[in-house]
Structure formats: structure tokens, C-alpha cells
Design an enzyme around this catalytic site. Structure first.
Site, PDB file in Angstrom:
ATOM      1  N   LEU A  87      -1.814   0.236  -5.096  1.00 12.03           N
ATOM      2  CA  LEU A  87      -1.843   1.619  -5.571  1.00 12.03           C
ATOM      3  C   LEU A  87      -1.993   2.587  -4.398  1.00 12.03           C
ATOM      4  CD1 LEU A  87      -2.105   3.469  -8.151  1.00 12.03           C
ATOM      5  CD2 LEU A  87      -4.592   3.244  -7.849  1.00 12.03           C
TER       6      LEU A  87
ATOM      7  N   HIS B 290      -2.648  -3.755  -6.614  1.00 10.10           N
ATOM      8  CA  HIS B 290      -1.608  -3.630  -7.637  1.00 10.10           C
ATOM      9  C   HIS B 290      -0.327  -4.345  -7.222  1.00 10.10           C
ATOM     10  CE1 HIS B 290       0.391  -0.696 -10.755  1.00 10.10           C
ATOM     11  NE2 HIS B 290       0.383  -1.946 -11.150  1.00 10.10           N
TER      12      HIS B 290
ATOM     13  N   ASP C 247     -10.524  -3.985   3.753  1.00  7.94           N
ATOM     14  CA  ASP C 247     -10.629  -5.034   4.769  1.00  7.94           C
ATOM     15  C   ASP C 247      -9.628  -6.159   4.517  1.00  7.94           C
ATOM     16  OD1 ASP C 247     -12.809  -3.695   5.848  1.00  7.94           O
ATOM     17  OD2 ASP C 247     -14.294  -4.984   4.878  1.00  7.94           O
TER      18      ASP C 247
ATOM     19  N   ASP D 227     -11.306 -12.947  10.643  1.00  5.32           N
ATOM     20  CA  ASP D 227     -10.387 -11.821  10.795  1.00  5.32           C
ATOM     21  C   ASP D 227      -9.358 -11.886   9.666  1.00  5.32           C
ATOM     22  OD1 ASP D 227      -8.304 -10.082  11.581  1.00  5.32           O
ATOM     23  OD2 ASP D 227      -8.765 -10.385  13.695  1.00  5.32           O
TER      24      ASP D 227
END
Length: 299
Positions: A30, A97, A267, A282
Site C-alpha cells: 500500500l 498488500h 524494516d 539484515d
């Protein structure tokens, strides 16, 4: 759509590590984009995948619209990718989304799709989307104002990323992301969805497509990240561990690789400019590991 050609890394220890049989297509969520003013939605991820052999495409679909509308846009891009690469199939990786968007394509055109991976995917709805939907009565002045603001933002995003031709429908996207809307979508496109509240779905569905998922359950993860406070607040609206925008169990799809990384919703795709928890894997590494997983499976 952004295109990243696979590169040869002869002489390095990572030669071919991410060299999947089929191209990888990254699908934004989104208010997402492929690239704006040189900034990638999947920050540094396409480049890391291509350096060790992958062919990567970053799809561009409506910043706001229903899962089905976004899915149809993605389907057209998948057809184009097949035409220009000669590949029979693609590996779809959708964030937020982007997950139901990718799932739609795999459901209606499984012969084009080798695998679907959901990253922080809204697969069983978002409790925060439910809160937003309840906050604005249908056809009210408040709803109209919110829709106008969302439409302006999504229009700006599309214009800056070169997708101004794409239709925007904030209400349709909100409905798709609610628990009710997700339930209706899953009834039509059930592949990979767990039958239990917090279990795993089928690893390989009858349509031949493999399904995977991973996500996080932290909100504030790095003191230097200016987006963390907002996700900390939105995370308070959930009844279960969450990444700030999606609950842990709601992200599960197919084989759950892990759903409790110390990551928030941004993240998971290496935003904000790669700032993440100092003592967590990571995010780029997780994408590389998944590409290698696909390679080892012959996908």
C-alpha cells in the site's frame, strides 16, 4: 517497472548464489512504488540479488486499489516479463498488500508462477485497517476527507514513480486489507492460506505453486529511524504481536520461514534507508537466502 539484470560475479564466493531458474518479481504494498527519485521501495534488495546472479524486476501497481485490481496489473507485467526474458514462470515476492496481489496472479494464472513469498503480508487482514474502517462512517464527510487525502498521496506517489496512468481507489484498498475483506478474498483465492488461526498453509498447492512467508513482530527497532514512532503507535491497536501494521498470525502463508524477526513493517523491506535492529539479521540477507532457497529447489 524497474528492471535489474543479473550480473556475473566471477571470482567471488557468492557467484550464482541467488541465480534462480526463473526471474524474481518484487511487488510493493500500500502506498508503494518501484522507485521514486532514485530511491527503491525494496531498498538495496534488487541490487544485492542481481550481484550474485538473479534477474530481478520490481513491479509497479496502483499505490491504492483492491487486491484484484492490483493483481490484474501485476498479471500484465508478468506476461511482459515472460515475453522479454523467455522464462516460462516467475517467482513473486510481495510485501504487505503485495502479498495478496501476488497471490491473485498465482491463483488465476498458476502456469506463470513458480512460487509466491509473502513478506509481512496482509493475508488474513490487518487489525489496524479494521480500526481505520470503523473510524470513518461510510459516506460521511470524514470518510470523504480521508479518501481525498489518500487519493492525493497515492497520485503523487504514482506521478513521481512514473505510474500516473494507474487508477487509484483508497476505499477499495482499505476494504481489501480489513479482516472482512481479506476473508472474502481468501474464499476466492485460498492457496497457501492456513486453515488454523496461526498455523502454516500448504507448502505446495495443487496448482503447482510453492508458497512461503516471513515477517516481524517488533515496532520500534532503531532509535535513528524516524518512522519507528508511528509504527509503535499503530502497533498498540493489535491483540497479538505485530510489525506495526500486520499481526504475526495474519502474515502466515504456506511454509512459514519465520514470523518473529525483530523487524517492523518497513524494516522487512530494508526501509528506512537500511536502518533496522542492530542485533537482527539484515533484511537484505533474508531476501538473498530466499533466492538461494528457490535456486536449490530448481525454481
Amino acid at each position: 517497472m524497474s528492471v535489474f539484470a543479473g550480473s556475473s560475479t566471477s571470482g567471488t564466493s557468492t557467484t550464482g548464489y541467488t541465480q534462480t531458474k526463473y526471474p524474481i518479481v518484487l511487488v510493493h504494498g500500500l502506498f508503494g512504488f518501484d522507485r521514486i527519485l532514485g530511491v527503491d521501495y525494496f531498498h538495496a534488495i534488487p541490487q544485492a540479488l542481481t550481484r550474485s546472479g538473479a534477474k530481478v524486476f520490481v513491479a509497479q501497481v496502483s499505490a491504492t486499489n483492491s487486491s484484484e485490481a492490483r493483481g490484474e496489473q501485476l498479471l500484465q507485467q508478468v506476461r511482459w516479463i515472460r515475453a522479454v526474458t523467455g522464462a516460462q514462470k516467475v517467482n513473486l515476492i510481495g510485501h504487505s498488500h503485495g502479498s495478496p496481489t501476488a497471490r491473485y496472479v498465482a491463483s488465476v494464472a498458476p502456469h506463470y508462477v513458480a512460487s509466491v513469498a509473502s513478506v509481512g503480508g496482509v493475508n488474513k487482514g490487518s487489525e489496524f485497517a479494521d480500526v481505520v474502517r470503523k473510524a470513518f462512517a461510510p459516506n460521511s464527510a470524514g470518510e470523504a476527507l480521508a479518501v481525498s487525502a489518500a487519493r492525493a498521496l497515492s497520485g503523487l506517489i504514482s506521478a513521481l514513480s512514473g505510474g500516473s496512468h494507474l487508477p487509484q481507489d483508497p476505499l477499495a484498498s482499505l476494504h481489501s486489507l480489513t479482516t472482512k475483506g481479506s476473508r472474502a478474498f481468501n474464499a476466492k483465492y485460498p492457496e497457501g492460506i492456513p486453515t488454523s488461526r496461526c498455523g502454516e498453509g500448504r507448502y505446495r498447492e495443487a496448482n503447482g505453486v510453492y508458497y512461503y512467508s516471513w515477517s516481524g513482530t517488533s515496532t520500534a527497532t532503531n532509535i535513528l529511524d524516524i518512522t519507528d514512532p508511528a509504527l509503535f503507535v499503530t502497533g498498540l491497536f493489535f491483540s497479538e504481536p505485530n510489525d506495526g501494521l500486520v499481526g504475526r498470525c495474519a502474515t502466515h502463508l504456506g511454509r512459514v520461514i519465520r514470523s518473529n524477526y525483530r523487524m517492523n513493517h518497513l524494516d522487512e523491506v530494508n526501509q528506512f534507508f537500511g536502518l533496522h535492529h542492530l542485533f537482527e539479521t539484515d533484511p537484505v540477507t533474508i531476501f538473498r537466502q530466499h533466492a538461494n532457497r528457490l535456486k536449490r529447489q530448481g525454481l
